[in-house]
Design a protein around this motif. Structure first.
Motif, PDB file in Angstrom:
ATOM      1  N   HIS A  25       0.837  -1.205   0.000  1.00  0.00           N
ATOM      2  CA  HIS A  25       0.000   0.000   0.000  1.00  0.00           C
ATOM      3  C   HIS A  25       0.872   1.256   0.000  1.00  0.00           C
ATOM      4  O   HIS A  25       0.701   2.153  -0.813  1.00  0.00           O
ATOM      5  N   ARG A  26       1.828   1.292   0.917  1.00  0.00           N
ATOM      6  CA  ARG A  26       2.665   2.489   1.101  1.00  0.00           C
ATOM      7  C   ARG A  26       3.485   2.777  -0.162  1.00  0.00           C
ATOM      8  O   ARG A  26       3.686   3.917  -0.542  1.00  0.00           O
ATOM      9  N   THR A  61      -6.030   2.237   7.172  1.00  0.00           N
ATOM     10  CA  THR A  61      -4.962   2.620   6.229  1.00  0.00           C
ATOM     11  C   THR A  61      -5.123   1.866   4.910  1.00  0.00           C
ATOM     12  O   THR A  61      -4.924   2.421   3.832  1.00  0.00           O
ATOM     13  N   LEU A  62      -5.490   0.605   5.021  1.00  0.00           N
ATOM     14  CA  LEU A  62      -5.605  -0.226   3.808  1.00  0.00           C
ATOM     15  C   LEU A  62      -6.976  -0.093   3.139  1.00  0.00           C
ATOM     16  O   LEU A  62      -7.255  -0.791   2.160  1.00  0.00           O
ATOM     17  N   ASN A  63      -7.821   0.765   3.692  1.00  0.00           N
ATOM     18  CA  ASN A  63      -9.193   0.939   3.168  1.00  0.00           C
ATOM     19  C   ASN A  63      -9.962  -0.377   3.138  1.00  0.00           C
ATOM     20  O   ASN A  63     -10.659  -0.691   2.169  1.00  0.00           O
ATOM     21  N   ILE A  64      -9.817  -1.151   4.176  1.00  0.00           N
ATOM     22  CA  ILE A  64     -10.572  -2.408   4.275  1.00  0.00           C
ATOM     23  C   ILE A  64     -11.703  -2.190   5.286  1.00  0.00           C
ATOM     24  O   ILE A  64     -11.443  -2.011   6.484  1.00  0.00           O
ATOM     25  N   LYS A 175      -3.177  -7.189  -4.522  1.00  0.00           N
ATOM     26  CA  LYS A 175      -2.444  -5.922  -4.704  1.00  0.00           C
ATOM     27  C   LYS A 175      -1.085  -6.159  -5.349  1.00  0.00           C
ATOM     28  O   LYS A 175      -0.201  -5.305  -5.313  1.00  0.00           O
ATOM     29  N   GLY A 176      -0.875  -7.361  -5.865  1.00  0.00           N
ATOM     30  CA  GLY A 176       0.343  -7.588  -6.655  1.00  0.00           C
ATOM     31  C   GLY A 176       1.467  -8.293  -5.936  1.00  0.00           C
ATOM     32  O   GLY A 176       2.557  -8.470  -6.507  1.00  0.00           O
ATOM     33  N   VAL A 177       1.262  -8.715  -4.682  1.00  0.00           N
ATOM     34  CA  VAL A 177       2.339  -9.422  -3.970  1.00  0.00           C
ATOM     35  C   VAL A 177       2.424 -10.858  -4.511  1.00  0.00           C
ATOM     36  O   VAL A 177       1.404 -11.537  -4.650  1.00  0.00           O
TER      37      VAL A 177
END
Ligand SMILES: Cc1cc2nc3c(=O)[nH]c(=O)nc-3n(C[C@H](O)[C@H](O)[C@H](O)COP(=O)(O)OP(=O)(O)OC[C@H]3O[C@@H](n4cnc5c(N)ncnc54)[C@H](O)[C@@H]3O)c2cc1C
Length: 500
Positions: A25-26, A61-64, A175-177
């Motif tokens: 995210h960051r 922070t993660l918008n969850i 998220k692409g991890v």
């Protein structure tokens, strides 16, 4: 940046997946790749079901949204920790409620009464009488006020840790991890001592610029490969083992963790929607594994069931450095201060946040690492002191374990100084400010612990009869009426979530 910065996370427990999500995210707009490798054979620790309010910020922070993850993780709200039997009387309990914005109206009265009580006058000092969450906990109210309630409410959660890990894994992957299943067999370093790559049993090789060690108690990268020493806290935290046993869910779901003193440690009771999590944390030096399991079963009325108990060992302490060369350790591999007060994920989260603030792609200096390491070590030590204080103040006489904890003088200067000020009837608020430790556990949290335990001299004789009614020190009835009115804005947790 032309080539992407390669981040390799070793370990897929809660720490690994929290790190993967926060960093993805960051650094979403940076040229960064994140790969997480975990072993299916080794597995995760599978406990860790309570949080502090910091975890709320993690999801924000993660918008969850809460409805996304809480349902999947059988999660409930937590506003309080109730300590039962620690003072020596098995029916005595006190609360450590989470502190909300509204409590600015009553925190000072709490501090003033605590001082007054130390000076010998018999005034009210039980924490739950001064803090909104104390009322919510007693009434089992979820901390979600009606929409016109104007104050922010602090709360944490209870959750199934395995399900939370899985939820965070799917979220990070979306998220692409990159997710790799494999057993890391060897860790390789360059001539300068940085980690260059990891090699898995199947021969796959993972090179990286930054390595994050989330391998749990095995500490494969930071401790075993880079040789960073581990400083254990066994001088003043005796517990090194736990036995875990679930029981059915409570119909009327509590909004608090209960921590109940046992003969040689304590047990937690954590209400989830589908079950209640229980675990007895004890010291092997004082109690055998089988005896601990029997005692837990007896306490839960589970002697005659064949529900299997899980036994765990814990390594309590912290690494001398949490960030060395190009390797950061997070979670159990960086350290652990036993589960009382449920601070482990809080420390994971705040460590990642601080790291992300300090890390520069390309050239990170030794000075940046040193500042980070000092700050994180300080957090571990101050959290440890708060936990140690629970043991030091105990009033139990049922075993050597409790007597030895009470007699133990191997305490930090910081804790000795706090206790000295308290016993000398000094200004504890000023002492916490002087030491600059209020960001770890607040002045009010310290009051909850010291007042809740009832660490006071006997009240002076000839108390003014009207003292409690005088209104100058504590308007008990008015404050109770105020909090009871506030409570009307909240619903029972069991009306939000069906247990079972
Ligand atoms: C009894 C107990 C109670 C607890 N209660 C709480 C609580 O209430 N609240 C709280 O916040 N915390 C609590 N904790 C702490 C919490 O469980 C952990 O902080 C949290 O689960 C994070 O663990 P972790 O990810 O660091 O390690 P783990 O869950 O152990 O994960 C380690 C990962 O590393 C991987 N791994 C290891 N070696 C290799 C290898 N060679 N190759 C590949 N992969 C490897 C494993 O497969 C696994 O994925 C508790 C801990 C204990 C022991």
């Amino acid at each position: 940046m032309t080539t992407p910065h390669r981040i390799v996370i070793a370990g897929g427990g809660t720490a690994g997946w929290m790190a993967a999500n926060l960093l993805a995210h960051r650094w979403a707009n940076q040229a960064v790749t994140i790969t997480l490798i975990e072993s299916e054979d080794i597995g995760t620790i599978g406990v860790g079901e309570g949080s502090t309010p910091t975890l709320k910020r993690f999801f924000q922070t993660l918008n969850i949204p809460e409805y996304d993850w809480m349902e999947e993780c059988q999660a409930t709200y937590k506003v309080n920790i109730k300590f039962t039997g620690w003072s020596g009387n098995n029916s005595h309990s006190y609360s450590h409620p989470f502190i909300s914005q509204l409590d600015i109206f009553s925190e000072r009265a709490f501090h003033v009464n605590a001082l007054t009580r130390r000076l010998g006058l018999d005034v009210e000092t039980q924490p739950d009488k001064f803090l909104l969450a104390g009322y919510l906990a007693k009434k089992k109210l979820a901390p979600l006020p009606s929409h016109n309630f104007p104050f922010d409410i602090e709360y944490g959660y209870h959750f199934d840790s395995l399900k939370l890990g899985r939820f965070l894994r799917e979220r990070a992957k979306s998220k692409g991890v990159s997710h790799v299943i494999g057993n890391i067999e060897s860790v390789h370093t360059t001539s300068s001592g940085d980690i260059s790559h990891l090699v898995c049993q199947d021969g796959q090789k993972f090179a990286g610029d930054l390595f994050i060690d989330c391998t749990g108690f095995s500490g494969l990268l930071l401790q075993k490969t880079l040789g960073v020493p581990f400083r254990d806290f066994s001088d003043n935290l005796f517990n090194d083992s736990a036995v875990v046993l679930p029981t059915p869910a409570c119909a009327n779901l509590p909004v608090e963790t209960e921590s109940v003193a046992m003969s040689n440690g304590w047990r937690w009771q954590i209400p989830l929607r589908n079950r209640t999590g229980n675990g007895y944390v004890y010291s092997k030096q004082y109690q055998e594994k089988d005896a601990a399991e029997c005692e837990l079963r007896r306490a839960l009325g589970m002697e005659n069931t064949n529900v299997e108990a899980k036994h765990l060992s814990m390594r309590v302490g912290q690494c001398e450095r949490h960030w060395e060369k190009n390797c950061l350790a997070l979670g159990l591999s960086q350290g652990f201060i036993e589960p009382l007060e449920a601070t482990a994920l809080h420390l994971v989260q705040t460590s990642i946040e601080l790291f992300a603030d300090n890390y520069s792609f390309g050239a990170t200096s030794a000075q940046q690492r040193q500042i980070f390491n000092q700050e994180v070590s300080e957090r571990f030590e101050r959290v440890r002191d708060y936990i140690v204080c629970h043991y030091k103040l105990n009033g139990r006489n049922d075993s050597d374990y409790w007597r030895d904890n009470r007699a133990n003088m191997k305490l930090s200067e910081s804790l000795l100084s706090l206790l000295d000020v308290w016993y000398r009837k000094g200004d504890i608020v000023e002492e916490i400010k002087r030491q600059g430790i209020g960001q770890h556990f607040s002045t009010t949290s310290w009051h909850c612990l010291l007042s809740g335990y009832g660490i006071y001299p006997p009240p002076a004789l000839n108390q003014p009869a009207s003292l409690k009614e005088s209104g100058d020190l504590f308007e008990e009835k008015k404050l109770a009426a105020f909090f009871n009115r506030c409570s009307l804005n909240f619903d029972k947790q069991s009306t939000l979530f069906r247990a079972g």
